[in-house]
Design an enzyme around this catalytic site. Structure first.
Site, short mmCIF file in Angstrom:
data_model
loop_
_atom_site.label_atom_id
_atom_site.label_comp_id
_atom_site.label_asym_id
_atom_site.label_seq_id
_atom_site.Cartn_x
_atom_site.Cartn_y
_atom_site.Cartn_z
N GLU A 165 0.80 -1.22 0.00
CA GLU A 165 0.00 0.00 0.00
C GLU A 165 0.84 1.28 0.00
O GLU A 165 0.85 2.05 0.97
CB GLU A 165 -0.97 0.00 1.18
CG GLU A 165 -1.94 -1.18 1.14
CD GLU A 165 -3.01 -1.14 2.21
OE1 GLU A 165 -4.04 -1.82 2.02
OE2 GLU A 165 -2.85 -0.41 3.21
N GLU A 359 -5.62 -8.45 0.10
CA GLU A 359 -6.35 -8.12 1.33
C GLU A 359 -7.80 -7.84 0.97
O GLU A 359 -8.08 -7.17 -0.03
CB GLU A 359 -5.77 -6.89 2.04
CG GLU A 359 -4.41 -7.08 2.66
CD GLU A 359 -3.93 -5.84 3.41
OE1 GLU A 359 -4.77 -5.02 3.84
OE2 GLU A 359 -2.70 -5.70 3.56
#
Length: 463
Positions: A165, A359
């Site tokens: 991320e 995720e």
């Protein structure tokens, strides 16, 4: 009616080192930016830190038994950067590598495919002397870390995630100061995000030099951006937000360079000087080095036009969905259709790039009831709805290789502390007792069959 997934589809769950390991002083581990940040009064809700977490560094055999017992075929974990390069540069801590080697071997012995993340936010605090990710030297430091791990594990690990991320690192860590290292500087955040991407490119090269069969990717937090209305200004706001959140990272990673529209937004917000950060040749060092794309998906963003100002550098704002919508206990909209549409869009806009859901999950606060079990029916419904969205995207042509649920365990959720519970497994933190939730049993049933019943599987225990 049932939905069947392709043969070889990876069914797994995900965690990260700082969020579950504890044992921060064990085996020569250095201090990470998160120890320093968590020590600030008020930085973490409830005042918690990762000093104990789920105690997974000591109880790693328990975790392997749990993963295998659920019948999962893959497990995403991260290697603690601060355990391997305690001082940020130079000395490699062999005891840390020994630990992860034992862990990987145990997964493989149980038939579980390891998916290894290198940077899941626990940069050695020593690197903050030079500014952390703001300074270009961070790229070399990360490359040394990647090389050390690949030297030890490159013959056994096939799936590698360099960075987790990048947008969240830049936004929360360096722009808003809500995550470690707690910096609030827009220009610094742009530099940090760019250097994280450069680290991906250099790290990927280092891994491939040591593991010719490695599949290397980057996990992006992707948020579909929808306009709050059909008005042109709101549509422009949604597209601008998409550039800020998604395309600024997707495009350079997948070979298209930085998007011109977002480049213009940054130039205006910064007053120029972007070329001092993104130098000639940088985009070539980033692109063309992703064998797959990791997709971290939680919800969508609903955007409206808004004037810029001291606290709003770009002409848009998040307004959220209108009307009565399903939400997690954290207030996030449950939007599985947006995941389906995102995967189809990625397949269309970046053809030929395999994807993995690295995720996906939701916060639900269910705890053990009078029978000692955790009846988290909302998470089970969330899971099935999002898996159905993945299946629909695959049917539409998207090349999705696996699904890794966030998270295997309830854990330390960064600045939110221990209150949010994402896990398929409930963790009683004081005692360390684990209880597989109904959602975990449901997921085990799906993983065993590769089939998704229309009404959802019975929530009966595995094994």
């Amino acid at each position: 009616m049932t939905t069947t997934f392709p043969a070889g589809f990876l069914w797994g769950a995900a965690t990260s080192a700082y969020q579950i390991e504890g044992s921060l002083g064990a085996d020569g581990r250095g201090r990470s930016v998160w120890e320093t940040f968590a020590a600030r009064p008020g930085a973490v809700e409830g005042g918690g830190d990762g000093s104990r977490a789920c105690d997974s560094y000591r109880r790693w055999r328990r975790d392997v038994d749990l993963i295998a017992g659920l019948g999962l075929s893959a497990y995403r974990f991260s290697v603690s950067w601060a355990r391997i390069v305690p001082d940020g540069r130079g000395r490699i801590e062999a005891r840390g590598l020994d630990h992860y080697e034992r862990f990987v071997d145990a997964l493989l012995d149980r038939g579980v495919t390891p998916v290894l993340t290198l940077n899941h936010w626990d940069m050695p605090d020593a690197l903050m002397t030079d500014g952390g990710w703001v300074d270009r030297s961070s790229v070399d430091a990360f490359t040394e870390f990647a090389a050390a791990v690949a030297d030890r594990l490159g013959d056994r690990v096939g799936w590698w995630i360099t960075q987790n991320e990048p947008w969240i690192i830049a936004l929360l860590g360096y722009q808003l100061g809500l995550h470690a290292p707690g910096i609030r500087d827009l220009r610094g955040s742009v530099a940090a995000g760019h250097h994280v991407l450069l680290g991906h490119g250099a790290g990927a090269d280092a891994i491939r030099e040591r593991a010719s069969g490695a599949r290397v990717g980057c996990a992006l937090s992707l948020f579909p951006c929808d306009p709050a209305s059909g008005e042109p200004a709101d549509r422009a706001a949604a597209w601008g937000s998409d550039g800020y959140v998604n395309r600024w990272y997707l495009d350079p990673l997948l070979g298209a360079g930085y998007p011109a529209d977002m480049w213009g937004h940054y130039e205006r917000a910064l007053g120029g000087g972007l070329e001092d950060i993104i130098r000639p040749g940088d985009v070539e060092r980033i692109g063309g080095r992703s064998d797959f794309l990791g997709v971290n998906y939680y919800t969508r963003r609903v955007m409206a036009a808004a004037p810029t100002g001291p606290d709003r550098p770009f002409p848009w704002r998040v307004v959220g969905p209108s009307g009565d919508v399903r939400r997690t206990d954290e207030g996030w909209e449950v939007a599985p259709d947006s995941l389906r549409d995102l995967l189809i869009r990625l397949h269309r806009d970046y053809p030929g790039v395999p994807m993995m859901i690295t995720e996906n999950g939701g916060v639900y606060g269910d705890t053990p009831t009078h029978d000692g079990l955790v009846h988290d029916g909302r998470r089970t419904a969330f899971l099935i709805d999002h898996l159905r969205a993945v299946a629909e995207a695959i049917e539409a042509g998207a090349d999705v290789r696996g699904y890794l649920h966030w998270s295997l365990l309830d854990n330390f959720e960064w600045a939110l502390g221990y209150r949010p519970r994402f896990g398929l497994v409930h963790v009683d933190y004081p005692s360390g007792r684990l209880t597989v939730k109904d959602s975990g049993h449901a997921y085990a049933r799906i993983a065993a069959t590769g089939r998704l019943p229309e009404a959802g599987p019975p929530v009966t225990p595995f094994g």
